[in-house]
Design an enzyme around this catalytic site. Structure first.
Site: not given
Ligand code: CAA
Length: 407
Positions: A125, A132-133, A243, A245, A343, A367, A369
């Site tokens: 993935f 952009a984290g 959501d 994973a 220990g 996935e 923080t």
């Molecule tokens: N399901 C569906 N749609 C969603 C959603 C969800 N859970 N959350 C947001 N959206 C949609 C919103 O409805 C919105 O849609 P519209 O533009 O059509 O209205 C759009 O996405 C933007 O939503 P937000 O304004 O809420 O977005 P945001 O920029 O504020 O970010 C966030 C939300 C929750 C902070 C998100 O950026 C996030 O989850 N960040 C963390 C990223 C992450 O988990 N990265 C890890 C990657 S994997 C990894 O770690 C490596 C690995 O290999 C293990």
């Protein structure tokens, strides 16, 4: 959940995973951690046991039953109970394949999922980037249209299983001028011209699993590799994938906590100080009880989130975030406490316990923080406050008349 609340099918998956973990992973976990080398033989054993098919429907070569996400979590817990690295090395195949499963066309599902389900090809993935984290939406990797093809250019960071995986779910900007339809999702395959592996990270934990930079230097993909055949839905697909994973990461944390508690219990029952096993001391007993309660509470949250996903609940992000937040914090606390109970021996690499603490740390980070999990939970909570008018008679707020409700 207690065994009584799990179905026969759930218990079968859990028992198969436990057997493979004990036979093929526990004996090699320390060595592969030291060598930072992917344990291919263990992965083959997981594939032979059919575990990669747990969450993939039968029509796409998998063996998903009634509760695929719960079964996935049960397997991840058992693997992580012996090695957190192998737990995520397995779980990341669900993270990589959920975009295809949730949003792919039937042709894309038929093309990729049977190989993933059989463990013939691993899948990863690619969302995060250097800049952009947590703010995944601010990614810079571009996919520029050229006829009906796309040319992908950019660099991704922290791709778990990068290099050993052959299929990659990749997110890139297709419309920089759009606010909500900026990003699209693609499937990229190892060997495509322009795709390569960059820096291989030297990590604190999960050391048997590669985490790398993935480089896209004008990688040309056809329309068949645009996920779902639709531009502009990539961010939504990424969020829905996370959501689904995140309970897997939470299950990894439960496995790490349980595995550390197993070793701690074994140790304190046999380690004699002041003429008696440590477990005869009240303060040790109390700590064991706290550790157990945290493991059980975390496991219940993970199972509840997974079952809600399997049953089609609408608020899965809220539940998944709670499971991840609580379980990963519990894992950090329980594994740290386990090291303490060992220990001086606990601090040494001769013993398996320090690895649990190192492996647990990343679960609070990847996935999403735990700060991001809190953001997701609190956003949902605050929205729900709009439906609490029944409390108004008990909380007079003279500064609000009926027209002036908080928004
Ligand atoms: N399901 C569906 N749609 C969603 C959603 C969800 N859970 N959350 C947001 N959206 C949609 C919103 O409805 C919105 O849609 P519209 O533009 O059509 O209205 C759009 O996405 C933007 O939503 P937000 O304004 O809420 O977005 P945001 O920029 O504020 O970010 C966030 C939300 C929750 C902070 C998100 O950026 C996030 O989850 N960040 C963390 C990223 C992450 O988990 N990265 C890890 C990657 S994997 C990894 O770690 C490596 C690995 O290999 C293990």
């Amino acid at each position: 959940m207690s065994d009584l609340l799990l179905t026969k099918e759930n218990l079968t998956w859990r028992d198969i995973a436990r057997e493979v973990a004990e036979k093929h992973i526990r004996p090699i976990a320390a060595e592969y951690d030291r060598r930072q080398e992917y344990p291919w033989e263990a992965a083959k054993a997981l594939a032979s046991a059919g575990l990669f098919g747990t969450w993939i429907p039968k029509e796409y070569g998998g063996s998903a039953g009634e509760t695929p996400v719960l079964d996935l979590c049960l397997v991840v817990e058992e693997l992580s109970r012996v090695c957190g690295g192998m737990g995520v090395g397995f779980a990341v195949n669900a993270l990589g394949s959920f975009p295809i499963l949730l949003a792919g066309t039937d042709e894309q599902k038929q093309r990729y999922l049977p190989d993933v389900a059989a463990g013939r090809r691993l899948i990863a993935f690619c969302l995060s980037e250097k800049m952009a984290g947590s703010d995944a939406g601010s990614m810079a990797t571009r996919a520029v249209k050229d006829g009906d093809h796309f040319v992908i250019s950019g660099e991704k960071k922290w791709t778990t299983n990068g290099g050993v995986a052959e299929i990659y779910s990749v997110f890139a900007v297709t419309d920089p001028n759009s606010r909500s339809r900026r990003i699209s999702a693609f499937v990229v395959e190892k060997g495509m011209p322009g795709f390569s592996i960059g820096k291989i990270e030297d990590k604190m934990g999960i050391r048997c699993i590669p985490v790398v930079e993935t480089i896209f230097d004008q990688v040309r993909v056809g329309p068949a590799n645009l996920l779902g055949g639709r531009e502009g839905y990539g961010f939504k697909h990424a969020m829905e994938t996370l959501d689904h994973a995140r309970p897997g990461v939470a299950a990894q944390a439960v496995g790490l906590a349980q595995g550390a508690l197993d070793y701690a219990l074994h140790w304190v029952s046999r380690r004699v100080q002041f003429g008696a096993p440590l477990s005869s001391q009240g303060q040790i007993q109390g700590r064991l009880a706290d550790m157990q309660a945290k493991v059980s509470a975390a496991r219940h949250l993970v199972h509840a989130a997974a079952l809600n996903i399997d049953r089609g609940a609408s608020n899965i992000g809220f539940l998944a975030a709670q499971a991840k937040l609580f379980a990963t914090n519990a894992a950090m606390e329980v594994t740290t406490e386990a090291v303490q109970l060992f220990g001086g021996y606990g601090f040494m690499k001769d013993y398996p316990i320090e690895k649990f603490m190192r492996d647990a740390k990343i679960t609070q980070i990847y996935e999403g923080t735990n700060e991001i999990q809190r953001l997701v939970i609190s956003r949902n909570l605050i929205k729900s406050a709009m439906h609490m008018d029944h409390l108004a008679p008990y909380c007079p707020m003279p500064w609000l008349d009926n027209k002036q409700k908080p928004n």
